[in-house]
Structure formats: C-alpha cells, structure tokens
Design an enzyme around this catalytic site. Structure first.
Site, PDB file in Angstrom:
ATOM      1  N   LEU A  99      10.368 -20.998  -4.377  1.00 22.50           N
ATOM      2  CA  LEU A  99       9.468 -20.027  -3.722  1.00 22.50           C
ATOM      3  C   LEU A  99       8.129 -20.081  -4.450  1.00 22.50           C
ATOM      4  O   LEU A  99       8.079 -20.032  -5.683  1.00 22.50           O
ATOM      5  CB  LEU A  99      10.052 -18.607  -3.855  1.00 22.50           C
ATOM      6  CG  LEU A  99       9.131 -17.459  -3.443  1.00 22.50           C
ATOM      7  CD1 LEU A  99       8.962 -17.420  -1.921  1.00 22.50           C
ATOM      8  CD2 LEU A  99       9.667 -16.105  -3.922  1.00 22.50           C
TER       9      LEU A  99
ATOM     10  N   TRP B 209       2.960   7.843  -2.364  1.00 26.63           N
ATOM     11  CA  TRP B 209       4.391   7.972  -2.719  1.00 26.63           C
ATOM     12  C   TRP B 209       4.538   8.892  -3.921  1.00 26.63           C
ATOM     13  O   TRP B 209       5.383   9.791  -3.947  1.00 26.63           O
ATOM     14  CB  TRP B 209       4.951   6.583  -3.040  1.00 26.63           C
ATOM     15  CG  TRP B 209       6.407   6.560  -3.403  1.00 26.63           C
ATOM     16  CD1 TRP B 209       7.457   6.371  -2.554  1.00 26.63           C
ATOM     17  CD2 TRP B 209       6.972   6.731  -4.719  1.00 26.63           C
ATOM     18  NE1 TRP B 209       8.642   6.415  -3.255  1.00 26.63           N
ATOM     19  CE2 TRP B 209       8.381   6.627  -4.582  1.00 26.63           C
ATOM     20  CE3 TRP B 209       6.437   6.952  -5.985  1.00 26.63           C
ATOM     21  CZ2 TRP B 209       9.252   6.746  -5.663  1.00 26.63           C
ATOM     22  CZ3 TRP B 209       7.299   7.062  -7.062  1.00 26.63           C
ATOM     23  CH2 TRP B 209       8.689   6.967  -6.902  1.00 26.63           C
TER      24      TRP B 209
ATOM     25  N   ASN C 213       1.328   3.340  -2.906  1.00 22.85           N
ATOM     26  CA  ASN C 213       1.871   3.750  -4.218  1.00 22.85           C
ATOM     27  C   ASN C 213       1.404   5.152  -4.600  1.00 22.85           C
ATOM     28  O   ASN C 213       2.186   5.963  -5.092  1.00 22.85           O
ATOM     29  CB  ASN C 213       1.400   2.795  -5.323  1.00 22.85           C
ATOM     30  CG  ASN C 213       1.994   1.414  -5.208  1.00 22.85           C
ATOM     31  OD1 ASN C 213       2.850   1.185  -4.370  1.00 22.85           O
ATOM     32  ND2 ASN C 213       1.535   0.494  -6.042  1.00 22.85           N
TER      33      ASN C 213
ATOM     34  N   ASP D 296       0.839  -1.202   0.000  1.00 28.86           N
ATOM     35  CA  ASP D 296       0.000   0.000   0.000  1.00 28.86           C
ATOM     36  C   ASP D 296       0.872   1.250   0.000  1.00 28.86           C
ATOM     37  O   ASP D 296       2.004   1.233   0.491  1.00 28.86           O
ATOM     38  CB  ASP D 296      -0.927  -0.036   1.232  1.00 28.86           C
ATOM     39  CG  ASP D 296      -2.140   0.869   1.070  1.00 28.86           C
ATOM     40  OD1 ASP D 296      -2.384   1.365  -0.045  1.00 28.86           O
ATOM     41  OD2 ASP D 296      -2.857   1.070   2.081  1.00 28.86           O
TER      42      ASP D 296
ATOM     43  N   GLU E 257     -12.461  -4.497  -4.486  1.00 25.87           N
ATOM     44  CA  GLU E 257     -12.944  -3.118  -4.295  1.00 25.87           C
ATOM     45  C   GLU E 257     -12.183  -2.117  -5.181  1.00 25.87           C
ATOM     46  O   GLU E 257     -12.659  -1.003  -5.404  1.00 25.87           O
ATOM     47  CB  GLU E 257     -12.777  -2.700  -2.825  1.00 25.87           C
ATOM     48  CG  GLU E 257     -13.750  -3.359  -1.869  1.00 25.87           C
ATOM     49  CD  GLU E 257     -13.484  -4.846  -1.651  1.00 25.87           C
ATOM     50  OE1 GLU E 257     -12.302  -5.245  -1.631  1.00 25.87           O
ATOM     51  OE2 GLU E 257     -14.457  -5.604  -1.530  1.00 25.87           O
TER      52      GLU E 257
ATOM     53  N   TRP F  80     -11.867  -2.034  -8.226  1.00 23.97           N
ATOM     54  CA  TRP F  80     -12.581  -1.702  -9.470  1.00 23.97           C
ATOM     55  C   TRP F  80     -13.270  -0.343  -9.362  1.00 23.97           C
ATOM     56  O   TRP F  80     -13.591   0.277 -10.381  1.00 23.97           O
ATOM     57  CB  TRP F  80     -13.654  -2.760  -9.783  1.00 23.97           C
ATOM     58  CG  TRP F  80     -13.106  -4.103 -10.167  1.00 23.97           C
ATOM     59  CD1 TRP F  80     -13.094  -5.219  -9.376  1.00 23.97           C
ATOM     60  CD2 TRP F  80     -12.524  -4.497 -11.423  1.00 23.97           C
ATOM     61  NE1 TRP F  80     -12.516  -6.275 -10.057  1.00 23.97           N
ATOM     62  CE2 TRP F  80     -12.164  -5.853 -11.306  1.00 23.97           C
ATOM     63  CE3 TRP F  80     -12.255  -3.826 -12.620  1.00 23.97           C
ATOM     64  CZ2 TRP F  80     -11.554  -6.570 -12.349  1.00 23.97           C
ATOM     65  CZ3 TRP F  80     -11.651  -4.543 -13.660  1.00 23.97           C
ATOM     66  CH2 TRP F  80     -11.310  -5.884 -13.516  1.00 23.97           C
TER      67      TRP F  80
ATOM     68  N   SER G  90      -8.527  -4.735   4.779  1.00 19.84           N
ATOM     69  CA  SER G  90      -9.040  -4.384   3.442  1.00 19.84           C
ATOM     70  C   SER G  90      -9.430  -5.630   2.622  1.00 19.84           C
ATOM     71  O   SER G  90      -9.120  -5.722   1.437  1.00 19.84           O
ATOM     72  CB  SER G  90      -8.013  -3.530   2.667  1.00 19.84           C
ATOM     73  OG  SER G  90      -7.702  -2.353   3.382  1.00 19.84           O
TER      74      SER G  90
ATOM     75  N   HIS H 177       2.617   3.245  -9.047  1.00 19.78           N
ATOM     76  CA  HIS H 177       2.372   1.820  -9.310  1.00 19.78           C
ATOM     77  C   HIS H 177       3.554   1.216 -10.079  1.00 19.78           C
ATOM     78  O   HIS H 177       3.968   0.097  -9.809  1.00 19.78           O
ATOM     79  CB  HIS H 177       1.075   1.643 -10.119  1.00 19.78           C
ATOM     80  CG  HIS H 177      -0.158   2.081  -9.364  1.00 19.78           C
ATOM     81  ND1 HIS H 177      -0.377   1.730  -8.052  1.00 19.78           N
ATOM     82  CD2 HIS H 177      -1.232   2.841  -9.731  1.00 19.78           C
ATOM     83  CE1 HIS H 177      -1.527   2.263  -7.650  1.00 19.78           C
ATOM     84  NE2 HIS H 177      -2.060   2.945  -8.642  1.00 19.78           N
TER      85      HIS H 177
END
Ligand code: IPE
Ligand code: IPE
Ligand code: MG
Length: 236
Positions: free
Chosen positions: A128, A22, A19, A17, A64, A66, A189, A34
């Site tokens: 991973l 920033w 972006n 969270d 959400e 969208w 969220s 982003h």
C-alpha cells in the site's frame, strides 16, 4: 476483492475532517479530537490493506491550517512526529510505503527529518502506498509545478496534461477514483485540485475520529454503484 464492491478503486483520497467538533461535542479539548483521529488513521490504513486498495492519501494539514491558534498548530506538529516515529516499524513490516506531499521546508526541522526517514526506510514497499498530505495546498502544488516547468525550460507546446501531472507532488501516484470527506462538509478545501478532476465524491456525516472499516466499506460500495461517464453518454 469482496464481491459487494463491484469496482475497487486503486486510489482513495480522504479529507479527514471533524476532529474539533467530535471533541467539542464531548466537552473535550480539540487536541483530544486530533489524538483520537490518529486511531482512525491506523484503522483506515489496515482496512485499505484488507480490501486490497493500493494507494491511500490522507489530507492531514493544509497550507491554510497555519492560521489556526499557535497552540493547536504546535500540537498537530507534535502529534504527527509521534505517529511517524511510533508507527514506522509496524507499517514497514506490513509492506506500507510512506510518502509525503506538501512542503517540508517550513516544518519544524526535527519533523521534516523524521518524515524523510520514514519515506526512505519504506521506499521499496509495495503493498500500500500511504501518502500523508502535510503542509499541502493544491494551489501551492500547482505553483511549484509551474515554477519547475519554467526552470526546466520546457517549450509551451510540450506542456501537456501528462507533463503537468509529472511535475506535481503526486507524480508517482494515479489520480484518486474515490474522494471521501468526513464530517458532512462539501468542499475541497484546496486538496488535490488537479488530481480530483474526475474523482467520485462520497461525503459522510461521520466525524473523523469515529470513521471505521464499516464506513470505508460503505464508501467503496457507493463508489462501485456510480456511473463514471467522463463526459461521455454512458460508461457502458
Ligand atoms: C480535521 O479536523 C483535522 C485538521 C484539519 C488538522 P478539524 O480540526 O478541521 O475539525 P473541525 O472541522 O474543526 O471539527
Ligand atoms: C481541510 O479541513 C484540511 C484538512 C483536513 C487537513 P479544514 O477543516 O481545515 O477545512 P475547512 O477550513 O473547513 O474548509
Ligand atoms: Mg475542519
């Protein structure tokens, strides 16, 4: 595992969270936040490999999200497509297995196909497991699980925690022991509602595009110092 860690989580989940903030703080468009955020994703994947983490799940687009301006939504969809295409070979070479959680159906067709290809190509990798939550919502996931449990005709007395876990999008991953959220926000969220029942939270004020290996290291150290009691008096 580096000694300073005390305990190493098997699975780290991250709510990426900040972006937008920033970018705004630098007088840049949100889209630039982003874009730079994808560099942080690359750093964190590499750092997880270095630290010996087995599962990394990142929350990248919620059900959400969208509701954001169409231009931002389109930009995010294009950005994921670019990342999946450009990073696939290197991730595959490094032994990273790519997974997706969320609904693929409502994504642009080209994007859905590229995600499926990345999942297919990397399915036997074991270093991973890197899961991207895209068009993911915790409530949507639980609804989907309930629908499938009913469709399969499961008897009520057979509905157990294990059975429900097996019907979630995350059925082949252990629950995350450590949940990190950047940008200082202290809420879930709609991320991994079921799976984070006993996750340890680490919230850092750092905005996602600035998040680096050192921030991840600090979060793992903090996790190592937590007393995980699971309802008991002491973990000892
Ligand atoms: C996280 O950054 C990325 C997504 C949710 C897609 P944000 O875009 O939410 O950034 P802020 O919270 O507005 O700063
Ligand atoms: C959560 O971030 C979703 C993702 C990181 C993908 P948001 O920025 O959308 O969350 P809220 O709206 O601040 O709760
Ligand atoms: Mg946000």
């Amino acid at each position: 595992m580096p000694e300073e860690f005390k305990k190493l989580p098997t699975h780290i989940a991250i709510i990426m969270d900040g972006n937008g903030r920033w970018a705004t703080a630098r007088g840049l468009p949100r889209a630039e936040g982003h874009r730079v955020g994808t560099e942080a994703v690359r750093r964190v994947v590499r750092s997880c490999i270095d630290f010996g983490i087995k599962y990394l799940t990142i929350y990248a687009f919620s059900t959400e999200n969208w509701a954001r301006p169409q231009e931002e939504v389109n930009g995010l969809m294009m950005l994921l497509e670019t990342v999946v295409v450009n990073e696939l070979d290197e991730l595959h070479r490094e032994g990273v297995r790519i997974q997706h959680i969320g609904r693929l159906e409502s994504l642009p067709a080209g994007l859905g196909a590229k995600i499926k290809k990345a999942v297919e190509v990397t399915r036997n990798n074991q270093r991973l497991v890197f899961t991207i939550a895209w068009n993911y919502g915790g409530r949507d996931e639980i609804i989907c699980a309930i629908q499938n449990i009913i469709k399969d005709g499961i008897a009520p007395e057979n509905v157990t925690e294990e059975l429900v876990s097996g019907y979630l999008f995350t059925s082949n991953s252990p629950d995350p022991e450590l949940l990190i959220r950047t940008s200082g926000e202290q809420r879930l969220s709609n991320f991994l509602l079921w799976q984070t029942a006993y996750s340890e939270w680490v919230v850092t004020p750092v905005f996602w595009p600035d998040f680096d290996k050192e921030d991840l290291r600090k979060a793992i150290i903090e996790y190592g110092n937590r007393d995980r009691r699971f309802g008991k008096v002491s973990s000892k």
